[in-house]
Design an enzyme around this catalytic site. Structure first.
Site, PDB file in Angstrom:
ATOM      1  N   ASP A  50     -22.316  23.571   8.824  1.00 53.04           N
ATOM      2  CA  ASP A  50     -21.584  24.979   7.938  1.00 53.04           C
ATOM      3  C   ASP A  50     -20.179  24.980   7.818  1.00 53.04           C
ATOM      4  OD1 ASP A  50     -21.186  25.647  10.726  1.00 53.04           O
ATOM      5  OD2 ASP A  50     -20.878  27.537  10.077  1.00 53.04           O
ATOM      6  N   GLU A  76     -26.356  15.795  19.057  1.00 56.42           N
ATOM      7  CA  GLU A  76     -25.282  16.567  18.297  1.00 56.42           C
ATOM      8  C   GLU A  76     -25.238  16.290  17.041  1.00 56.42           C
ATOM      9  OE1 GLU A  76     -23.152  18.924  18.675  1.00 56.42           O
ATOM     10  OE2 GLU A  76     -22.331  18.996  20.325  1.00 56.42           O
ATOM     11  N   ASP A  77     -24.720  17.337  16.090  1.00 57.08           N
ATOM     12  CA  ASP A  77     -24.341  17.039  14.635  1.00 57.08           C
ATOM     13  C   ASP A  77     -23.288  16.127  14.718  1.00 57.08           C
ATOM     14  OD1 ASP A  77     -22.949  18.977  15.830  1.00 57.08           O
ATOM     15  OD2 ASP A  77     -23.340  20.602  13.991  1.00 57.08           O
ATOM     16  N   VAL A  81     -16.482  18.390   6.865  1.00 59.62           N
ATOM     17  CA  VAL A  81     -17.857  18.238   6.023  1.00 59.62           C
ATOM     18  C   VAL A  81     -19.044  19.361   6.229  1.00 59.62           C
ATOM     19  CG1 VAL A  81     -17.577  15.726   5.908  1.00 59.62           C
ATOM     20  CG2 VAL A  81     -18.922  16.732   8.055  1.00 59.62           C
TER      21      VAL A  81
HETATM   22  P1  5GP Z   1     -15.488  19.099  18.899  1.00 61.24           P
HETATM   23  O1  5GP Z   1     -14.112  19.277  18.401  1.00 61.24           O
HETATM   24  O2  5GP Z   1     -15.584  19.974  20.180  1.00 61.24           O
HETATM   25  O3  5GP Z   1     -16.139  17.740  19.021  1.00 61.24           O
HETATM   26  O4  5GP Z   1     -16.496  19.758  17.951  1.00 61.24           O
HETATM   27  C1  5GP Z   1     -16.902  21.246  17.871  1.00 61.24           C
HETATM   28  C2  5GP Z   1     -17.770  21.672  17.118  1.00 61.24           C
HETATM   29  O5  5GP Z   1     -17.004  21.795  15.763  1.00 61.24           O
HETATM   30  C3  5GP Z   1     -18.954  20.683  16.476  1.00 61.24           C
HETATM   31  O6  5GP Z   1     -19.795  20.847  17.346  1.00 61.24           O
HETATM   32  C4  5GP Z   1     -19.165  21.389  15.081  1.00 61.24           C
HETATM   33  O7  5GP Z   1     -19.922  22.599  15.098  1.00 61.24           O
HETATM   34  C5  5GP Z   1     -17.598  21.871  14.691  1.00 61.24           C
HETATM   35  N1  5GP Z   1     -17.112  20.963  13.809  1.00 61.24           N
HETATM   36  C6  5GP Z   1     -16.468  19.796  13.944  1.00 61.24           C
HETATM   37  N2  5GP Z   1     -15.983  19.078  12.840  1.00 61.24           N
HETATM   38  C7  5GP Z   1     -16.811  19.822  11.627  1.00 61.24           C
HETATM   39  C8  5GP Z   1     -16.952  19.357  10.259  1.00 61.24           C
HETATM   40  O8  5GP Z   1     -16.398  18.625   9.894  1.00 61.24           O
HETATM   41  N3  5GP Z   1     -17.792  20.202   9.788  1.00 61.24           N
HETATM   42  C9  5GP Z   1     -18.472  21.373  10.250  1.00 61.24           C
HETATM   43  N4  5GP Z   1     -19.259  21.969   9.581  1.00 61.24           N
HETATM   44  N5  5GP Z   1     -18.250  21.699  11.540  1.00 61.24           N
HETATM   45  C10 5GP Z   1     -17.304  20.862  12.478  1.00 61.24           C
HETATM   46 MG    MG Z   2     -20.207  25.426  12.662  1.00 61.44          MG
HETATM   47 MG    MG Z   3     -22.503  20.311  17.315  1.00 58.03          MG
END
Ligand code: 5GP
Ligand code: MG
Ligand code: MG
Length: 174
Positions: free
Chosen positions: A149, A89-90, A143
């Protein structure tokens, strides 16, 4: 600027060494989650010293003020049953996406299932999930860069930075 290309490269090398060591008797499948994983996965696999397979999933994620929804729009192609699976995961933020993906993958009966994320923002976690490999623990800032993105901008930046916008539940991009 939060993490320079050099910071990222050093961290990715160290994660790859750890992963190579942990999977030395295996041939893991690394599964990337489109599209933020692109830079991380590309750099990571080139430094992993064991044979591996790669596959991808695409999800759509919606987070509004009173509901969050994850949906798989492209599932993986490889057979997962009996294999060692490493989800790449990113970023893990609330954990909602990761929780959904892990449940989905578990239902395919892998021999093992672990998670590697470049970025971990623990302060916003809603679902407590064990993460096996973490690149950086993030402060509470949105970020971009190195694959991540803001409305499809900035993915191609070679570093990770804070774009000078404040993310709210209503403008959180997919
Ligand atoms: P979750 O809240 O389900 O853990 O994260 C969902 C998705 O939100 C991540 O996979 C990512 O695509 C997006 N996301 C969450 N935090 C960030 C951030 O700080 N920057 C970016 N670019 N995307 C984010
Ligand atoms: Mg995104
Ligand atoms: Mg992701």
């Amino acid at each position: 600027m939060l993490y320079t290309a050099q910071d990222i490269s050093e961290r990715v090398s160290s994660l790859a060494r750890q992963i190579s060591d942990d999977y030395r008797d295996s041939r893991p499948i690394l599964i990337g989650v489109q599209r933020g994983f692109i830079c991380f996965m590309a750099d990571l696999i080139r430094q992993i010293a064991v044979p591996l397979d790669i596959d991808f999933m695409t999800i759509s994620y919606y987070s509004g003020s009173n509901a969050s929804m994850v949906r798989i729009t492209k599932d993986m192609d490889l057979e997962v049953a009996g294999r060692d699976v490493l989800l790449v995961e990113d970023i893990v933020d609330t954990g909602i996406t990761l929780n959904y993906l892990l449940n989905h993958l578990r239902s395919k009966n892998p021999a093992s299932l672990k998670v590697c994320t470049l970025l971990d923002r623990k302060v916003r976690r809603l679902i407590d999930i064990k993460i096996d490999y973490v690149g950086f623990e993030l402060p509470d800032e949105f970020v971009v860069g190195y694959g991540l993105d803001y409305h499809e901008e900035y993915r191609n930046l070679p570093f990770i930075g804070i774009p000078g916008i404040k993310e709210t539940p209503d403008n959180k991009p997919c």
